[in-house]
Design a protein around this motif. Structure first.
Motif, PDB file in Angstrom:
ATOM      1  N   LYS A   1       5.296  17.009  55.565  1.00  0.00           N
ATOM      2  CA  LYS A   1       5.039  17.742  56.807  1.00  0.00           C
ATOM      3  C   LYS A   1       6.345  17.952  57.570  1.00  0.00           C
ATOM      4  O   LYS A   1       7.236  17.096  57.568  1.00  0.00           O
ATOM      5  CB  LYS A   1       4.059  16.960  57.691  1.00  0.00           C
ATOM      6  CG  LYS A   1       2.670  16.770  57.073  1.00  0.00           C
ATOM      7  CD  LYS A   1       1.832  18.014  57.196  1.00  0.00           C
ATOM      8  CE  LYS A   1       0.391  17.755  56.787  1.00  0.00           C
ATOM      9  NZ  LYS A   1      -0.437  18.963  56.894  1.00  0.00           N
ATOM     10  N   ASN A   2       6.437  19.104  58.249  1.00  0.00           N
ATOM     11  CA  ASN A   2       7.625  19.421  59.040  1.00  0.00           C
ATOM     12  C   ASN A   2       7.348  19.233  60.531  1.00  0.00           C
ATOM     13  O   ASN A   2       6.301  19.654  61.036  1.00  0.00           O
ATOM     14  CB  ASN A   2       8.062  20.866  58.795  1.00  0.00           C
ATOM     15  CG  ASN A   2       8.625  21.059  57.397  1.00  0.00           C
ATOM     16  OD1 ASN A   2       8.976  20.082  56.734  1.00  0.00           O
ATOM     17  ND2 ASN A   2       8.719  22.291  56.957  1.00  0.00           N
ATOM     18  N   ILE A   3       8.314  18.637  61.238  1.00  0.00           N
ATOM     19  CA  ILE A   3       8.197  18.410  62.679  1.00  0.00           C
ATOM     20  C   ILE A   3       9.378  19.071  63.376  1.00  0.00           C
ATOM     21  O   ILE A   3      10.528  18.880  62.979  1.00  0.00           O
ATOM     22  CB  ILE A   3       8.222  16.903  63.017  1.00  0.00           C
ATOM     23  CG1 ILE A   3       7.074  16.173  62.337  1.00  0.00           C
ATOM     24  CG2 ILE A   3       8.185  16.684  64.528  1.00  0.00           C
ATOM     25  CD1 ILE A   3       5.725  16.425  62.927  1.00  0.00           C
TER      26      ILE A   3
ATOM     27  N   MET B   1       8.249   8.278  62.944  1.00  0.00           N
ATOM     28  CA  MET B   1       8.782   9.023  64.087  1.00  0.00           C
ATOM     29  C   MET B   1       9.070   8.053  65.224  1.00  0.00           C
ATOM     30  O   MET B   1       8.226   7.239  65.599  1.00  0.00           O
ATOM     31  CB  MET B   1       7.748  10.047  64.545  1.00  0.00           C
ATOM     32  CG  MET B   1       7.638  11.234  63.606  1.00  0.00           C
ATOM     33  SD  MET B   1       8.640  12.598  64.207  1.00  0.00           S
ATOM     34  CE  MET B   1       7.637  13.089  65.589  1.00  0.00           C
TER      35      MET B   1
ATOM     36  N   TYR C   1       0.265  12.925  61.999  1.00  0.00           N
ATOM     37  CA  TYR C   1       1.632  12.947  61.472  1.00  0.00           C
ATOM     38  C   TYR C   1       2.678  13.248  62.547  1.00  0.00           C
ATOM     39  O   TYR C   1       3.872  13.037  62.340  1.00  0.00           O
ATOM     40  CB  TYR C   1       1.749  13.938  60.305  1.00  0.00           C
ATOM     41  CG  TYR C   1       1.666  15.404  60.680  1.00  0.00           C
ATOM     42  CD1 TYR C   1       2.809  16.129  60.988  1.00  0.00           C
ATOM     43  CD2 TYR C   1       0.453  16.077  60.704  1.00  0.00           C
ATOM     44  CE1 TYR C   1       2.746  17.470  61.322  1.00  0.00           C
ATOM     45  CE2 TYR C   1       0.369  17.418  61.023  1.00  0.00           C
ATOM     46  CZ  TYR C   1       1.516  18.117  61.337  1.00  0.00           C
ATOM     47  OH  TYR C   1       1.440  19.443  61.667  1.00  0.00           O
ATOM     48  N   LYS C   2       2.237  13.734  63.738  1.00  0.00           N
ATOM     49  CA  LYS C   2       3.171  14.038  64.810  1.00  0.00           C
ATOM     50  C   LYS C   2       3.329  12.896  65.814  1.00  0.00           C
ATOM     51  O   LYS C   2       4.074  12.995  66.785  1.00  0.00           O
ATOM     52  CB  LYS C   2       2.705  15.291  65.567  1.00  0.00           C
ATOM     53  CG  LYS C   2       2.820  16.583  64.768  1.00  0.00           C
ATOM     54  CD  LYS C   2       2.436  17.770  65.624  1.00  0.00           C
ATOM     55  CE  LYS C   2       2.574  19.077  64.841  1.00  0.00           C
ATOM     56  NZ  LYS C   2       2.184  20.255  65.656  1.00  0.00           N
TER      57      LYS C   2
ATOM     58  N   ILE D   1       8.611  18.610  70.866  1.00  0.00           N
ATOM     59  CA  ILE D   1       8.079  17.339  71.376  1.00  0.00           C
ATOM     60  C   ILE D   1       8.896  16.903  72.591  1.00  0.00           C
ATOM     61  O   ILE D   1       8.348  16.488  73.617  1.00  0.00           O
ATOM     62  CB  ILE D   1       8.121  16.255  70.281  1.00  0.00           C
ATOM     63  CG1 ILE D   1       7.290  16.686  69.074  1.00  0.00           C
ATOM     64  CG2 ILE D   1       7.612  14.923  70.830  1.00  0.00           C
ATOM     65  CD1 ILE D   1       7.396  15.739  67.889  1.00  0.00           C
TER      66      ILE D   1
END
Length: 818
Positions: A411-413, A440, A478-479, A418
């Protein structure tokens, strides 16, 4: 150079009270050039901004040498790297930076000629000449080393064509720069934006340069006013400073704030420029454009400055594009947009990344063909920035491709999104998101002023529960941010304010490592560290921040102040103590200023029962009236039930209650007999009494005011004086209202007073008030049930401060509806 000489005796540079003409620049540049040997290839300038810096730069061009400006604030390692890579034959510097330069030169294996800018000898000859710069458009005009957000500096080779493309865009195609412009110059010339925007472009067009000699706020305003600048070129940090300075003054004027809010609502440039004309006058009265580059301008700062009557021209670019890619055209203001592309520049978005092609694209990176090939493919410069275009071809930047965090699950963040979201919370001054150990993590610099105003003692817990937790609950798993780190220094950034994200893991590792070494061996440090450890029951490291790392609350700081006074004979204010915000700094100050070393145990009994001096305590003139009025109000908006009045003793008592709403103080006394309320005092924070009305009400209604920044000790002594005179006090031991309905950490002021004066504590429980006016609500919710219950008194015998505090906490917590 012919372009400069044509303006002859026109003023080119305003420097303090000096006016330097175009002819003088030409003569001075020629003077410098006379002492540059033929066939010199590279010349560096390692100095602060000055007219001499400009002379040296143009002297390079006169001799067909390539100027290589070097950041005089760069680390020694970066300076050595640049010198070793491009090996300039001559380096211009100033007296202040000469030692740093010599230190760096010790690390390289050659010896360039060093010239002090102000020592250059006068040129010979009459000066009747027409100096000329001979060049080809594709020749390298300058090499700018960019620090970037990752790795070692890279030398960006910019051609004359690159430079002229930028100049024509803002002087011919869109005439922002005209011969009548005065361009305010404050940013260091070694960066491409100020070099091109405040030196090369203005002098080419025939403008004046207003050269500011200082970065101090008053000096900036003085220079703007005296030089009457029309264009300011700056970075977001400068505009944030200007915005805050103006708003802080406006907040002192109710009419000004109302007009400002109105200006934001109606969004009329004419209205704003007319109403706030006086603000422009304080900056010289001629400011036409605020040009912002280097990083994204905060949207709220943009809106506020626009509402104050300024025209914001925000741009986007890179050192590699000399520097512009897009810029806002006058009259095309759009918050969040970096404007449209330069004329004749091709721009497209491929897989979210911004790609550009045109005459402003660099020749390449010096001695780095592979890295050049990575960024320029088929003529297209891959900016590494992510964005999108709207229907008017305006660009909106959304992040950096290299900054995208790729999680182990693929997954891309986008960390910037944020950060932008979380930075809206007032307690967050700066935040950086990064990936470490496959999770994270966030590193936060708290805003200590806001933290103190909210009486937050456990900063880590507060940010986790009130900032991180709500965020985590609103995003996909996932974030989520899984680990929080607090720091007491600014996050690492480039000189233009961009976050150097790759350094965040190192920052955290350093913070952890420094806890295990460099313990001062002085007696002052040992005494201070031992005292704090006894007070907080935790290990103290030399650089642990009193508030951020050790969570010292206002009372803990008073305890420390009292100890410093008794042990070292130093009398200091709480505000002064926070200049020395860790045990190492405080011990160093005590070592210098001490009158003695005589450690004593903290003796609150001596302090509270001793002579308090002249402490003015006023009695109420109208508190019965306000009680009756509030009781009527409560009957209208809520269903209030009060129990346990019979538990209140006739002797002086300390009421200790949980804190749920702004109504709590009057909820507690709503059923008090008139005699009882006249003999009862409240304990309130100064921040709630900012207006004259509230301040007068407090002074005349049995309120003891606490200024958490300066006079906690005095307010405690006032409470003691009230109790000793046979009166009662109401204290909310949490120090601030609940944000989630749960009871918070208790401060032990009430247990100290109870123990030392042998006065009982009456626990009081408030239930339901939080539902009437939850945090963030502007209007109460009608007909909610609210219960106030006074419990049996608790006596201080056989208790320590801590055990008494914990007992009262447990009693109240057991009665709260969870």
């Amino acid at each position: 150079m012919r372009k400069l000489i044509k303006s002859s005796n026109k003023t080119a540079i305003l420097w303090n009270d000096e006016k330097i003409t175009y002819r003088q620049i030409c003569f001075s540049a020629e003077r410098y050039a006379q002492f540059i040997p033929e066939k010199t290839e590279f010349i560096s300038i390692f100095a602060a901004n000055s007219p001499e810096w400009i002379y040296a730069f143009y002297a390079c061009w006169l001799k067909n040498a390539v100027p290589v400006p070097i950041d005089f604030t760069a680390s020694k390692e970066d300076v050595v790297y640049i010198l070793d890579e491009c090996r300039p034959e001559i380096i211009y510097t100033d007296d202040e930076n000469l030692p740093k330069l010599k230190d760096a030169l010790n690390e390289v294996d050659y010896s360039p000629i060093i010239k002090i800018l102000t020592d250059s000898p006068k040129a010979t000859g009459s000066g009747n000449y027409d100096p000329d710069i001979s060049y080809k458009l594709e020749d390298t005009a300058v090499i700018i080393y960019t620090s970037g957000t990752t790795g070692n500096p890279k030398g960006v080779m910019l051609s004359y064509k690159n430079i002229f493309t930028n100049i024509d865009a803002v002087s011919v195609d869109v005439p922002i720069f005209t011969p009548k412009s005065t361009v305010f110059s404050i940013l260091p010339f070694h960066h491409v934006l100020p070099l091109m925007g405040t030196v090369v472009a203005p002098l080419y067009v025939g403008c004046k340069i207003s050269l500011c000699a200082s970065l101090k706020g008053p000096d900036i305003i003085k220079t703007l006013k005296s030089h009457k600048a029309t264009i300011i070129i700056g970075v977001p940090r400068l505009y944030k400073m200007i915005e805050q300075g103006i708003l802080n003054k406006l907040k002192k004027n109710k009419a000004g704030i109302l007009l400002f809010r109105l200006a934001k609502q109606i969004n009329s440039p004419f209205f704003s420029k007319t109403v706030f004309k006086s603000i422009n006058k304080t900056m010289g009265g001629r400011v036409k454009y605020l040009v912002s580059g280097g990083a994204a301008l905060d949207r709220e700062v943009n809106r506020n400055l626009t509402a104050l009557g300024f025209s914001i021209l925000e741009g986007f670019g890179m050192t590699e594009t000399a520097p512009m890619i897009t810029f806002t055209r006058p009259g095309e203001y759009c918050v969040g947009s970096a404007g449209r592309a330069l004329p004749n520049l091709e721009m497209k978005i491929v897989n979210g990344e911004i790609l550009v092609r045109g005459d402003n694209i660099m020749k390449g990176y010096y001695k780095r063909p592979d890295e050049t090939a990575e960024i320029i493919k088929d003529g297209w410069l891959h900016t590494g920035d992510l964005g999108h275009l709207d229907e008017k071809e305006r660009l909106f930047i959304t992040g950096r491709k290299k900054e995208i965090i790729v999680l182990p699950n693929g997954k891309n963040i986008n960390p910037e999104r944020i950060e932008n979201k979380l930075e809206k919370d007032p307690v967050i001054k700066e935040i950086g998101i990064f990936l470490k150990d496959n999770i994270m993590q966030a590193v936060v610099l708290p805003d200590l002023i806001k933290i103190r105003e909210k009486s937050i003692s456990k900063i880590d817990d507060f940010i986790k529960s009130q900032v991180i937790k709500p965020y985590n609950e609103s995003v996909a798993p996932y974030k989520k941010i899984m680990k929080l780190h607090l720091i007491d220094k600014e996050l690492p950034k480039t000189k233009l304010g961009k976050l150097r994200r790759f350094m965040l893991p190192e920052l955290i590792e350093y913070k952890e490592k420094k806890k295990t070494k460099d313990f001062p061996k002085t007696e002052e440090y040992r005494l201070i560290a031992d005292f704090i450890e006894k007070q907080t029951d935790q290990t103290v490291n030399p650089e642990d921040h009193f508030e951020i790392d050790l969570a010292l609350d206002s009372l803990d700081k008073v305890n420390l102040l009292v100890f410093v006074n008794s042990a070292f004979g130093i009398d200091m204010s709480e505000e002064k103590m926070m200049d020395f915000h860790n045990a190492k700094l405080l011990s160093e100050y005590c070592a210098e200023e001490k009158q003695k070393i005589d450690p004593e145990d903290l003796d609150w009994e001596k302090i509270i029962k001793g002579d308090t001096g002249h402490l003015e305590i006023r009695e109420s003139k109208s508190i019965v009236f306000w009680k009756k009025l509030s009781k009527i109000f409560f009957k209208i908006i809520m269903k209030l039930k009060v129990e346990g009045i019979e538990n209140i003793p006739d002797t002086p008592v300390i009421f200790a209650a949980n804190h749920q709403s702004v109504f709590d103080a009057f909820l507690l006394v709503s059923e008090f007999p008139d005699k009882l309320i006249k003999n009862t005092y409240f304990y309130a924070k100064k921040k709630h009494l900012k207006s004259k009305l509230m301040s007068n009400l407090a002074n005349n209604n049995n309120v003891i005011v606490l200024d958490i920044h300066s006079d906690v000790k005095e307010s405690i002594l006032k409470l003691a004086e009230v109790l000793k005179s046979g009166k009662n006090v109401i204290i909310f031991p949490e120090g601030t209202r609940t944000v989630d309905g749960k009871i918070g950490h208790f401060k032990k002021t009430f247990s100290i007073l109870s123990s030392e004066l042998n006065i009982p504590i009456l626990p009081a429980v408030i239930n339901g008030a939080f539902k009437v006016l939850p945090g963030g609500s502007r209007f109460p919710k009608i007909s909610k049930e609210v219960n106030v219950k006074f419990l049996k008194p608790v006596y201080p015998e056989n208790h320590t401060y801590e055990s008494l505090k914990n007992l009262v906490y447990d009693i109240i917590d057991g009665e709260i509806e969870h």
